[in-house]
Every structure is written in structure tokens, then in C-alpha cells.
Write an enzyme that holds these catalytic residues in place. Structure first.
Site, PDB file in Angstrom:
ATOM      1  N   SER A  43       0.826  -1.016  -0.050  1.00  0.00           N
ATOM      2  CA  SER A  43      -0.127   0.168  -0.045  1.00  0.00           C
ATOM      3  C   SER A  43       0.790   1.085   0.000  1.00  0.00           C
ATOM      4  CB  SER A  43      -0.978  -0.174   1.177  1.00  0.00           C
ATOM      5  OG  SER A  43      -0.237   0.178   2.395  1.00  0.00           O
ATOM      6  N   LYS A 120       0.921   4.308   7.016  1.00  0.00           N
ATOM      7  CA  LYS A 120       0.497   5.226   6.026  1.00  0.00           C
ATOM      8  C   LYS A 120       1.125   6.694   6.151  1.00  0.00           C
ATOM      9  CE  LYS A 120      -2.673   1.892   4.856  1.00  0.00           C
ATOM     10  NZ  LYS A 120      -2.655   1.221   3.801  1.00  0.00           N
TER      11      LYS A 120
END
Length: 279
Positions: A43, A120
Site C-alpha cells: 500500500s 500510511k
């Protein structure tokens, strides 16, 4: 009791003490300073690759219940969450020796509902209005600066211990083929620039306007079309807004990286990623 037996018993006791002390020291170090983290998914490509091993700086934002270690080893039935050890600190969304995260930081945090560690990029600060329109990020109603940066390529094959296959912008690609994604350089309002990847048009390329609540943050993955993040609420399977107390720390540098199924497979280590800074 013979002297040799007494010596043997004393030696075993000293060994046990040494192990216990070593574990206590390691636990304190992991709780207060740095937490190891191994990248399990794609990701955050190409900033972070599956198999990157790094240490998370816990001192960057101070300490909360999320600073306590968690151990998740489903193979042997171990599932100890930070809240199991330090849940008494949870609930007030504050931190000790608090530091403010900056837009663009790469952050490890506890998922608001599952408690699992996620990594993230911090996109939205408290009070920000965040939206994605036709794949372009808007912050406070202004589009961020984006410029083409060529093509990101990788081999189409199972990656990491979960044998995850990459998604490709050039369509389904067979094993051993070249998997391509469009690459861009995105510059956030505070001047932080980083790579992002694009695979194609999909639902997450168009979102509502999200207003980040006080004491919360909005996160996105750099591999925008292959990331479960704040664009989807936690109750709907995404991440949603992340409370300040759920931050674990900032990722600053990759220590080493393994392209194989295990970090112990030293012959698969990527030599170009040793001590690589995270931007």
C-alpha cells in the site's frame, strides 16, 4: 549435593536471570524508543516495498497506550494488543511528552477498530477538508501539485510471506512479466514531496469531502489504488479518521529489505535499500 551439581544449578539460574533481564531491557527499549516494523503489503509503494524492515521512532510524537508493545502470532495463538497491557491509558486522546505530527510524515498507528498496526502517509490535519476528485488530492479545496515521474515497474510474482500479487496498470500480467504503474511526484501544501502510484480509475479516485475532526488525522497510502486508508470509514472496512492517541511513531529510515518470503533469507536482501531514508 555435589559441587558440580550446585554449580550446574547456579549456572542455569544465572542463564534464566540473564534471559529475563534481556527481555525486560528489550521491552523497555521497544516501548519507549523504537519499534521494529516489517512492511507486509504494497500500500505504500514505491516509498516502502513489501519486505522493508524499519524501526519506528516512538519519541517523535510522545507516548500513549499505543506505545505499549503488541504481539500478534496467529500461528501459535498469541494475540496480545497494546490495550491489553496499557488499556488504562486509553480513552482521553492525549499523550505524554506530546509532539505534533507533520503533514507528509510516514506514520505507524493502531487501526481505530481492529487495533492492528498500519503504516500510511499523514495527509490531513485536524480541521482540514480532504477530498479526492478524478484521482487528484484536494486539501482545503485546493488541488495539490502533481507532476509525472515516469513508470514504476516490478516483476509480476507473489511477494512477501503472504504471497501477495501486485496489481498492474498494464492489465493482468503473467508470472515473470513486467508489471507497470504510473508514477507521479505529489507535493503537499507544506512543501513535502513524495512519489505516488496510479493503477487506473476506481471508486477511491472520487470521494466525498472529509472534514478531519479535532484530535484526529487523515491517512492515505502512496500506492493510491491499492490502499485501505482514511478514504473509507473504519466501520466500512477502511481506516477512517485516526485518533491522536493511536499514533505509534514516525518511520524515518529503512534498515534493510528482503524480497523473499522471510527477512531471514539474506540472499534476497535488496542492497540498494540498506539505511535508506524515507521521504
Amino acid at each position: 549435593m555435589a559441587k558440580d551439581e550446585a554449580k550446574s544449578g547456579g549456572g542455569i539460574l544465572e542463564t534464566v536471570k540473564t534471559i529475563v533481564y534481556a527481555l525486560l531491557i528489550a521491552g523497555v527499549f521497544r516501548t519507549l524508543f523504537f519499534q521494529p516494523f516489517w512492511i507486509p503489503s504494497g500500500s505504500m509503494k514505491d516509498t516502502l516495498l513489501i519486505g522493508d524492515f524499519l524501526f519506528v521512532n516512538k519519541m517523535a510524537y510522545g507516548y500513549s497506550y499505543a506505545s505499549c508493545p503488541s504481539v500478534y502470532l496467529p500461528q501459535i495463538g498469541i494475540d496480545i494488543d497494546a490495550s491489553d497491557l496499557c488499556g488504562w491509558l486509553d480513552g482521553d486522546n492525549t499523550r505524554f511528552f506530546a509532539g505534533e505530527p507533520q503533514r507528509g510524515d510516514v506514520v505507524v498507528f493502531r487501526h481505530p477498530t481492529t487495533g492492528r498496526d498500519f503504516i500510511k502517509r499523514l495527509i490531513g490535519l485536524p480541521g482540514d477538508r480532504v477530498q479526492v476528485k478524478q484521482g487528484l488530492l484536494y486539501i482545503n479545496d485546493e488541488p495539490v501539485e502533481v507532476e509525472p515521474a515516469g513508470t514504476f515497474t516490478e516483476t509480476a510474482e507473489p511477494q512477501g510471506p503472504q504471497a501477495l500479487r501486485p496489481r498492474c496498470a498494464n492489465g493482468p500480467v503473467g508470472d515473470g512479466g513486467v508489471c507497470e504503474k504510473e508514477k507521479f511526484i505529489e507535493t503537499l501544501p507544506n512543501g513535502v514531496s513524495h512519489d505516488i502510484l496510479n493503477i487506473g480509475n476506481q471508486g477511491s479516485d472520487n470521494t466525498p469531502v472529509y472534514t478531519v475532526p479535532e484530535g484526529h488525522y487523515f491517512f492515505m497510502g502512496d500506492n493510491r489504488d491499492n490502499s485501505s486508508d482514511s478514504r473509507v470509514p473504519a466501520v466500512a472496512g477502511g481506516v477512517g479518521f485516526v485518533p491522536y492517541e493511536n499514533l505509534v511513531g514516525r518511520a524515518d529510515r529503512i534498515m534493510f529489505s528482503s524480497a523473499g518470503r522471510s527477512m531471514l533469507y539474506f540472499w534476497t536482501w535488496r542492497s540498494d535499500r540498506f539505511f535508506k531514508g524515507i521521504e
